[in-house]
Design a protein around this motif. Structure first.
Motif, PDB file in Angstrom:
ATOM      1  N   UNK A 152      39.232  36.710  40.852  1.00 27.04           N
ATOM      2  CA  UNK A 152      39.518  35.603  41.393  1.00 27.04           C
ATOM      3  C   UNK A 152      40.693  34.858  40.445  1.00 27.04           C
ATOM      4  N   UNK A 153      40.308  34.513  39.148  1.00 26.52           N
ATOM      5  CA  UNK A 153      41.190  33.985  38.357  1.00 26.52           C
ATOM      6  C   UNK A 153      42.608  34.905  38.064  1.00 26.52           C
ATOM      7  N   UNK A 154      42.546  36.384  38.376  1.00 23.97           N
ATOM      8  CA  UNK A 154      43.713  37.091  38.330  1.00 23.97           C
ATOM      9  C   UNK A 154      44.473  37.046  39.512  1.00 23.97           C
ATOM     10  N   UNK A 155      44.077  35.970  40.536  1.00 27.16           N
ATOM     11  CA  UNK A 155      44.797  35.804  41.712  1.00 27.16           C
ATOM     12  C   UNK A 155      44.986  36.986  42.730  1.00 27.16           C
ATOM     13  N   UNK A 156      43.859  37.786  42.726  1.00 30.55           N
ATOM     14  CA  UNK A 156      43.599  39.020  43.411  1.00 30.55           C
ATOM     15  C   UNK A 156      42.908  38.719  44.814  1.00 30.55           C
ATOM     16  N   UNK A 157      42.057  37.776  44.786  1.00 28.21           N
ATOM     17  CA  UNK A 157      41.441  37.519  45.998  1.00 28.21           C
ATOM     18  C   UNK A 157      40.665  36.123  45.919  1.00 28.21           C
ATOM     19  N   UNK A 158      40.089  35.848  47.190  1.00 31.52           N
ATOM     20  CA  UNK A 158      39.403  34.671  47.307  1.00 31.52           C
ATOM     21  C   UNK A 158      38.001  34.905  47.381  1.00 31.52           C
TER      22      UNK A 158
END
Length: 284
Positions: A223-229
């Motif tokens: 999540x922190x890498x912006x890959x998913x919710x």
């Protein structure tokens, strides 16, 4: 002879440093504010003979001497409490086996274990880090205590706290705008995963489980890498992430409960003591 420092003066001094002022410190040590002021005056003028605080209106800051004393004061008070516990209850020795998901290891366990080890330094703790589903299947005596997540209304054991289950995304990324929605969820079986998928299906939102793991740390990295919710307890949301709500197009999720389980064979003062620390730590 060397001059000694009354440990009650040190306790008050540490309380002021921790609480940032006389008023809250007085409540913490169960004294009046005037009594606390007199204690610090005595400590500064008669014992240390140095100012320990710099006063700027209502704000208080430690002087360099105060910072030096604070480290010693904490150590002295810890040793004082440890000595009393060991001498008063020498039978408080042994080992406790506790199971806990990694969800709670970083958020709750450090403070609990620190306070417990300071109070009962001769008790060893064996920590088993496993998902709630596996811990629920280990109520056979191989563990003394287990901390697990349960659905509200389906709790067993003692409820430590209830918390909202929320949708989580990185502050600076917008994977929630993708279609289908990429999700990072706990491995099956997990009721948070089930509730998240069911809520999206009812809302008519297309999704795919792009990442799956039994580890909260792994989901936080994804999540922190912006890959998913993802979806997890509100108390586990860390800086750098934000909660998505109905205004963002995400349906509400059921609350979750954290409960403490004790195996029937786990009956001893040592286990009772750790259980009390866990209950206090989660409810603080």
């Amino acid at each position: 002879m060397f001059q000694t420092i009354d440990h009650e003066l040190l306790r008050t001094f540490v309380a002021i440093a921790d609480h940032g002022g006389f008023t809250r410190a007085a409540q913490a040590v169960n004294r009046t504010q005037s009594a606390v002021s007199m204690q610090i005056k005595r400590l500064e003028e008669d014992v240390i003979q140095r100012p320990l605080f710099e006063r700027n209106g209502r704000l208080m800051h430690l002087t360099s001497e105060g910072n030096t004393l604070l480290g010693y004061a904490r150590r002295i008070l810890e040793l004082h409490g440890e000595a009393l516990n060991v001498l008063r209850q020498p039978d408080m020795v042994g080992r406790v086996r506790i199971g806990v998901p990694d969800d709670y290891v970083m958020r709750f366990l450090p403070g609990i274990l620190k306070s417990f080890s300071q109070a009962w330094p001769m008790i060893d703790i064996e920590v088993h880090c496993e998902p709630s589903s596996q811990l629920l299947s280990r109520q056979d005596g191989s563990l003394d205590l287990s901390i697990v997540t349960r659905e509200v209304g389906h709790e067993i054991g003692e409820i430590l706290r209830q918390d909202a289950t929320v949708w989580v995304v990185a502050d600076s990324h917008a994977p929630y705008q993708q279609d289908p929605l990429p999700l990072a969820l706990f491995d099956e079986p997990c009721f948070c995963r089930r509730h998240a998928c069911n809520a999206l299906a009812r809302a008519g939102r297309q999704y795919r489980v792009a990442y799956s793991s039994p580890s909260l740390a792994t989901l936080q990295a994804v999540v922190g890498a912006g890959l998913a919710v993802s979806a997890w307890m509100k108390s586990l949301v860390v800086p750098g992430m934000r909660i998505l709500g109905e205004a963002d197009g995400f349906p509400p999720l059921p609350d979750s409960s954290i409960v403490l389980l004790r195996t029937p064979q786990a009956q001893s003062p040592v286990i009772d003591c750790l259980a009390s620390h866990i209950i206090e730590g989660f409810r603080a």
